[in-house]
Design an enzyme around this catalytic site. Sequence first.
Site, short mmCIF file in Angstrom:
data_model
loop_
_atom_site.label_atom_id
_atom_site.label_comp_id
_atom_site.label_asym_id
_atom_site.label_seq_id
_atom_site.Cartn_x
_atom_site.Cartn_y
_atom_site.Cartn_z
CG ASN A 160 54.72 36.88 -62.77
OD1 ASN A 160 54.04 37.23 -61.81
ND2 ASN A 160 54.37 35.86 -63.55
CD GLU A 161 54.15 31.90 -62.26
OE1 GLU A 161 54.12 31.66 -63.47
OE2 GLU A 161 53.28 31.50 -61.47
CD GLU A 310 50.24 34.84 -60.13
OE1 GLU A 310 49.87 33.84 -60.79
OE2 GLU A 310 51.02 35.68 -60.59
CG HIS A 361 43.10 31.97 -65.36
ND1 HIS A 361 42.78 32.23 -64.04
CD2 HIS A 361 44.18 31.16 -65.33
CE1 HIS A 361 43.66 31.60 -63.26
NE2 HIS A 361 44.52 30.94 -64.02
C1 GLA Z 1 50.90 32.36 -63.48
C2 GLA Z 1 51.24 33.80 -63.81
C3 GLA Z 1 50.05 34.66 -63.98
C4 GLA Z 1 48.95 33.95 -64.75
C5 GLA Z 1 48.61 32.67 -64.03
C6 GLA Z 1 47.49 31.90 -64.69
O1 GLA Z 1 50.85 32.11 -62.15
O2 GLA Z 1 52.09 34.39 -62.85
O3 GLA Z 1 50.45 35.83 -64.67
O4 GLA Z 1 49.41 33.69 -66.04
O5 GLA Z 1 49.75 31.85 -64.05
O6 GLA Z 1 47.23 30.69 -64.00
#
Ligand code: GLA
Length: 670
Positions: A160-161, A310, A361
Amino acid sequence: MLNFAAAQQPLPPEPRTPSLLVGAAWYPEQWPESRWEADLVLMEQAHIHLVRIGEFAWSTMEPSEGNFQLDWLQHAIRAAEKHHIVVVLGTPGAAPPAWLTQKYPETLRTKEDGRKDEHGNRQQFDWSSPKYREFVVRVTERMAQRFGHDPDVIGWQVDNEYATESYGDSTRAQFQQWLQAKYKTLDNLNRRWTTAYWSETYQSWDQIPIEETYGNPGLLLNWKEFVSDTWRSYQRVHLDAIHKYAEPRQKITTNMMGWFDAYDHYTVAQDLDFASWDDYVGRGHLDLARNGAAHDLTRGFLRKNFWVMETQPGFVNWSPNNTALDKGEVRAMAWHAIGHGAEAVEYWQWRSALNGQEQYHGVLVGADGTPVPLYAEVQQLGADFEKAAPTLTGTTVHSDIAILQDYPSRWAIDWQRHNKSFDPVSDAIVPWYAALRNQTHSVDMIADTAPLAPYKLVVAPALNLLTPAAVANLVGYVRGGGHLVLTQRSGMKDADNSLYTQRQPGPITELLGARVEQWYALEDAVPVEGQWGSSKSPKWAEQLGVTAKDTEVLMRYGKSNGWLDDQPAAVTHRVGAGRITYIGAALEPLAMNSAARWMLSTSGVTLVMPDLPQGVDLAVRSGGGKSVYILTNYDAAAQTIALPHAMTDVLTGSTASSITLPQYGIAVLR
Ligand code: GLA
Ligand code: GLA
């Protein structure tokens, strides 16, 4: 001979979902299984056909070493299936369980100050640790064995990211080995980094440090390249683990982050089946140019349609002031993504977690389990996507124009901005993108080594670093009849981040028939005028000098620091059927638009609907003999748009040759 076995193969199943997907990040591990059905019913009612699950659930999947618990995932997938919802499975490497990092502390990353990260947040792992890779491979293989043939699992998100590096001794040793493989001898490295400077000369490989922001420019660039290669190899072990067990129909991606530049995205993207990114506005409103350019950047990684993995349901929790998008803006933002080539838009997240770091969020369902006001808007979007999917299937963005961007150029400028406020994305790439896209409604953004022959116009804003491959590509393009435009700071450095021994634009100076005599960082904007009107160049100005008789001066500086007075600011040179232009001034928006108009007409680009009313955005997707126009009005006032001919709005079914849209109104026209 007839192949009976093939002839008797069953037909491929009907697609389980529409080809445009609205999705949500769902965390079933945070809720009792008895609650899942209620959530999935609400998703189905919103036409949500996709969930991403699992990407932070390692401690639930493997609560103790080697003790794999995947039944709950199986239950979640089956429960989603009942509601016509397909699944992207996230591999959980971004959030290792406490038992793992406690027992194997070498898997924890070392921060830049030398301290170890610790458990309690996420991304605390060392992406270069072989031990960590053993563990991510093992859990990923278990997942792939279990779900690699699951008809409802349509894809995978690796980790993830990707973002955070590690700076410990073992990483440093790997970096030194990487350098040794690249340079072979220290003499070679010392020469190419000019290490005679400040006695930086290395006598053995293990003397070489890691430098992140201030250091020898050759070292800085190589460290970034090592970081990128290491993300690629970290990703590779996941891909191998998935490929070992999963059907190839399950496509693999990772969620990138738009303009984020901690690694070279072309390096990492090349092994993926498709690209995706996390599209957050943060504070304020959708910036059509910056966000649209980020979509096009992502589409350019593999030069095909992509996903928004996302996006924000109204607001985020991490900006200084987490303002909400307007009513209607979330839906418009999703259509903006589709217009730029997205095939899925997923909201992060479905429901507020009761605890954890992101309680504020935006979500679609509150902590109480009932929809928030935005839910209805996403429901409308889901209905839109179902209606429009058949029309948009098989279409993508086709453009006559490419903007080149590359990571080494951005890094090289950012390490030595010379004017602190000069940002290569905000001051070069995005403004030129905006001027061109506003008139053409489609721009490709690609690497400087991508094929350029399809384009009538190629613009390279602040392409500071030119490798030999890029030089050959650009020169070949111009000689082949294309129009190349270079802007400020282009062609200064070579593949080692060393200065070229020619003035800018380095090896293409001769082709240009002009060169940069001197660059100036500015406190106050300097006047510039000519072919594109009167304007000002803020932050930076380059004094050009003409070296060929047939080079034409397009713009000149006015009176300023003496050096620049009356000197060339933009020049153009015909080369056979091709042309090369260099713009040494930054321009204000009006002059930039006029420069863009000049570039488009000089390059023979034909315009579709050039005169749209204020605030109206058009995106065109085409393919399979159809062209689809996506029109959105972002202006506060209703706007009426004259169409080139009568068209049908697939969202409403009505046909007309002019259309009126309220603010955030959308039409998808055939
Ligand atoms: C990122 C992460 C998510 C979440 C979002 C919140 O994109 O991948 O897990 O934390 O930010 O904006
Ligand atoms: C100091 C140093 C020089 C050089 C200059 C640059 O004077 O002694 O080596 O770095 O600054 O301005």
